[in-house]
Write a protein that holds these residues in place. Structure first.
Motif, PDB file in Angstrom:
ATOM      1  N   LYS A   1       0.848  -1.102   0.204  1.00 11.24           N
ATOM      2  CA  LYS A   1       0.074   0.124  -0.073  1.00 11.24           C
ATOM      3  C   LYS A   1       0.951   1.240  -0.080  1.00 11.24           C
ATOM      4  O   LYS A   1       1.989   1.213   0.799  1.00 11.24           O
ATOM      5  CB  LYS A   1      -0.952  -0.164   1.265  1.00 11.24           C
ATOM      6  N   PRO A   2       0.518   2.309  -0.867  1.00 10.08           N
ATOM      7  CA  PRO A   2       1.571   3.343  -0.810  1.00 10.08           C
ATOM      8  C   PRO A   2       1.180   4.189   0.595  1.00 10.08           C
ATOM      9  O   PRO A   2       0.308   4.030   1.380  1.00 10.08           O
ATOM     10  CB  PRO A   2       0.847   4.479  -2.016  1.00 10.08           C
ATOM     11  N   LYS A   3       2.293   4.630   1.032  1.00 10.45           N
ATOM     12  CA  LYS A   3       2.625   5.207   2.327  1.00 10.45           C
ATOM     13  C   LYS A   3       1.518   6.526   2.581  1.00 10.45           C
ATOM     14  O   LYS A   3       1.635   7.444   1.834  1.00 10.45           O
ATOM     15  CB  LYS A   3       3.982   5.780   2.833  1.00 10.45           C
ATOM     16  N   GLY A   4       0.711   6.565   3.495  1.00 11.03           N
ATOM     17  CA  GLY A   4      -0.014   7.829   3.720  1.00 11.03           C
ATOM     18  C   GLY A   4      -1.184   7.886   2.676  1.00 11.03           C
ATOM     19  O   GLY A   4      -1.929   8.893   2.711  1.00 11.03           O
ATOM     20  N   LYS A   5      -1.443   6.807   1.846  1.00  2.00           N
ATOM     21  CA  LYS A   5      -2.728   6.922   0.879  1.00  2.00           C
ATOM     22  C   LYS A   5      -3.378   5.598   1.013  1.00  2.00           C
ATOM     23  O   LYS A   5      -2.757   4.589   1.405  1.00  2.00           O
ATOM     24  CB  LYS A   5      -1.954   7.094  -0.518  1.00  2.00           C
ATOM     25  N   PRO A   6      -4.547   5.687   0.502  1.00  2.00           N
ATOM     26  CA  PRO A   6      -5.332   4.366   0.488  1.00  2.00           C
ATOM     27  C   PRO A   6      -4.843   3.647  -0.682  1.00  2.00           C
ATOM     28  O   PRO A   6      -4.279   3.926  -1.735  1.00  2.00           O
ATOM     29  CB  PRO A   6      -6.775   4.858   0.207  1.00  2.00           C
TER      30      PRO A   6
END
Length: 115
Positions: free
Chosen positions: A43-48
């Protein structure tokens, strides 16, 4: 570690793994061996997580889940714990655990068929 885990005698082209195995070096290694990576994406860090990535991970998890239950069964109720001296003894212990699992599964499937 991934190159050490892959058996050169295995003729399958897909490599199934968790996100821990996704790296540029591993991707290049697999491409060089003409193997298709079926490795989960992070999962991209800080994003859904993008919907497309989540669906792809779910498809990969469905295939892995069909195999993982065997190991869970052996480790849990069967209490499989490998603490032996030498690879031959470890292989024997794992082989016997696999044989026992398959026998238990055959009994269970037979009971279902007769019910």
């Amino acid at each position: 570690m991934l190159p050490e885990l892959i058996d050169p005698n295995n003729t399958a082209s897909d490599i199934w793994a968790d996100t821990a195995y996704r790296s540029k070096a591993n991707e290049e290694f697999l491409a060089g061996r003409l193997l298709r990576p079926q490795i989960h994406r992070k999962k991209p860090k800080g994003k859904p997580m993008p919907r497309r990535t989540a669906r792809a991970n779910a498809r990969k998890s469905a295939v892995r889940a069909a195999v993982e239950h065997v190991f869970t069964r052996q480790k849990g109720p069967m209490g499989l714990f490998i603490r032996t001296i030498g690879i031959a003894r470890a292989r024997t212990k794992i082989g016997l655990a696999n044989l026992l699992y398959n026998m238990q599964r055959m009994v269970w499937l037979t009971q279902i068929a007769l019910a």
